[in-house]
Design a protein around this motif. Structure first.
Motif, mmCIF file in Angstrom:
data_model
loop_
_atom_site.group_PDB
_atom_site.id
_atom_site.type_symbol
_atom_site.label_atom_id
_atom_site.label_comp_id
_atom_site.label_asym_id
_atom_site.label_seq_id
_atom_site.Cartn_x
_atom_site.Cartn_y
_atom_site.Cartn_z
ATOM 1 N N CYS A 16 0.840 -1.195 0.000
ATOM 2 C CA CYS A 16 0.000 0.000 0.000
ATOM 3 C C CYS A 16 0.880 1.252 0.000
ATOM 4 C CB CYS A 16 -0.924 -0.012 1.218
ATOM 5 S SG CYS A 16 -2.011 1.419 1.338
ATOM 6 N N ARG A 53 -4.922 16.207 9.462
ATOM 7 C CA ARG A 53 -5.594 15.834 8.202
ATOM 8 C C ARG A 53 -4.763 14.828 7.403
ATOM 9 N NH1 ARG A 53 -6.910 21.276 8.399
ATOM 10 N NH2 ARG A 53 -5.258 21.832 6.957
ATOM 11 N N ARG A 55 -2.591 12.662 8.633
ATOM 12 C CA ARG A 55 -2.671 11.371 9.331
ATOM 13 C C ARG A 55 -4.017 10.705 9.065
ATOM 14 N NH1 ARG A 55 0.185 14.138 13.543
ATOM 15 N NH2 ARG A 55 -1.757 14.518 14.643
ATOM 16 N N GLU A 56 -5.084 11.487 9.034
ATOM 17 C CA GLU A 56 -6.403 10.921 8.743
ATOM 18 C C GLU A 56 -6.449 10.296 7.350
ATOM 19 O OE1 GLU A 56 -9.001 14.235 9.431
ATOM 20 O OE2 GLU A 56 -9.104 13.849 11.593
ATOM 21 N N ASP A 57 -5.809 10.945 6.373
ATOM 22 C CA ASP A 57 -5.751 10.378 5.021
ATOM 23 C C ASP A 57 -5.025 9.034 5.023
ATOM 24 O OD1 ASP A 57 -7.081 12.593 4.045
ATOM 25 O OD2 ASP A 57 -5.260 13.552 3.239
ATOM 26 N N LEU A 59 -4.584 7.060 7.643
ATOM 27 C CA LEU A 59 -5.385 6.105 8.410
ATOM 28 C C LEU A 59 -6.535 5.552 7.578
ATOM 29 C CD1 LEU A 59 -5.553 7.870 11.886
ATOM 30 C CD2 LEU A 59 -4.416 5.707 11.352
ATOM 31 N N GLU A 60 -7.131 6.389 6.753
ATOM 32 C CA GLU A 60 -8.218 5.939 5.894
ATOM 33 C C GLU A 60 -7.727 4.845 4.941
ATOM 34 O OE1 GLU A 60 -10.934 7.798 2.375
ATOM 35 O OE2 GLU A 60 -10.643 9.025 4.162
ATOM 36 N N ALA A 61 -6.562 5.061 4.350
ATOM 37 C CA ALA A 61 -5.998 4.048 3.454
ATOM 38 C C ALA A 61 -5.737 2.744 4.214
ATOM 39 C CB ALA A 61 -4.708 4.562 2.818
ATOM 40 N N PHE A 63 -7.222 1.768 7.007
ATOM 41 C CA PHE A 63 -8.475 1.179 7.469
ATOM 42 C C PHE A 63 -9.112 0.328 6.367
ATOM 43 C CE2 PHE A 63 -13.052 1.199 8.313
ATOM 44 C CZ PHE A 63 -13.047 0.634 9.574
ATOM 45 N N GLU A 64 -9.122 0.842 5.149
ATOM 46 C CA GLU A 64 -9.675 0.078 4.025
ATOM 47 C C GLU A 64 -8.871 -1.211 3.805
ATOM 48 O OE1 GLU A 64 -9.750 2.768 0.727
ATOM 49 O OE2 GLU A 64 -11.168 4.107 1.727
ATOM 50 N N ARG A 66 -7.076 -2.766 6.042
ATOM 51 C CA ARG A 66 -7.289 -3.640 7.201
ATOM 52 C C ARG A 66 -8.548 -4.475 7.035
ATOM 53 N NH1 ARG A 66 -10.228 -3.521 12.108
ATOM 54 N NH2 ARG A 66 -9.022 -4.178 13.906
ATOM 55 N N PHE A 96 -8.467 -0.138 15.966
ATOM 56 C CA PHE A 96 -9.584 -0.001 15.048
ATOM 57 C C PHE A 96 -10.815 -0.719 15.565
ATOM 58 C CE2 PHE A 96 -6.274 0.555 11.601
ATOM 59 C CZ PHE A 96 -6.503 1.899 11.455
#
Length: 98
Positions: A16, A53, A55-57, A59-61, A63-64, A66, A96
């Motif tokens: 990733c 912001r 870090r959130e981007d 984390l979103e990658a 999370f998907e 995961r 998570f």
């Protein structure tokens, strides 16, 4: 079995990163900058907000990724979280969940 999960989690996380290096590098760079400013006694709200912001981007990658990696198996999700925390300590990864 757990070592296979761990190796698999590391592999998919690094893949990733290879596909989206800018997302993770930006999160690291902005997090480090915000931390440097804070430690130097000149905290910057805008720098902190940009770091959050970024870090959130990232984390979103993760999370998907995961969700697809764990396929609903709690132990695989836990191991993914551990590997993500090891590889990206600057992301301050929350648990998570199950």
């Amino acid at each position: 079995m757990y070592e296979e999960y761990r190796a698999g989690a590391e592999r998919v996380i690094l893949e990733c990163h290879e596909r989206n290096p800018a997302v993770f590098e930006r999160a690291q760079r902005l997090s480090e900058r915000a931390e440097r400013l804070f430690r130097s006694g000149t905290p910057s709200e805008s720098a902190s907000n940009r770091a959050v912001r970024a870090r959130e981007d990232a984390l979103e990658a993760l999370f998907e990724l995961r969700a697809s990696f764990s396929a609903g198996i709690p132990e695989k999700a836990r191991i993914f979280d551990e590997e993500a925390r090891r590889i990206y300590p600057f992301l301050e990864l929350p648990g998570f969940g199950p």
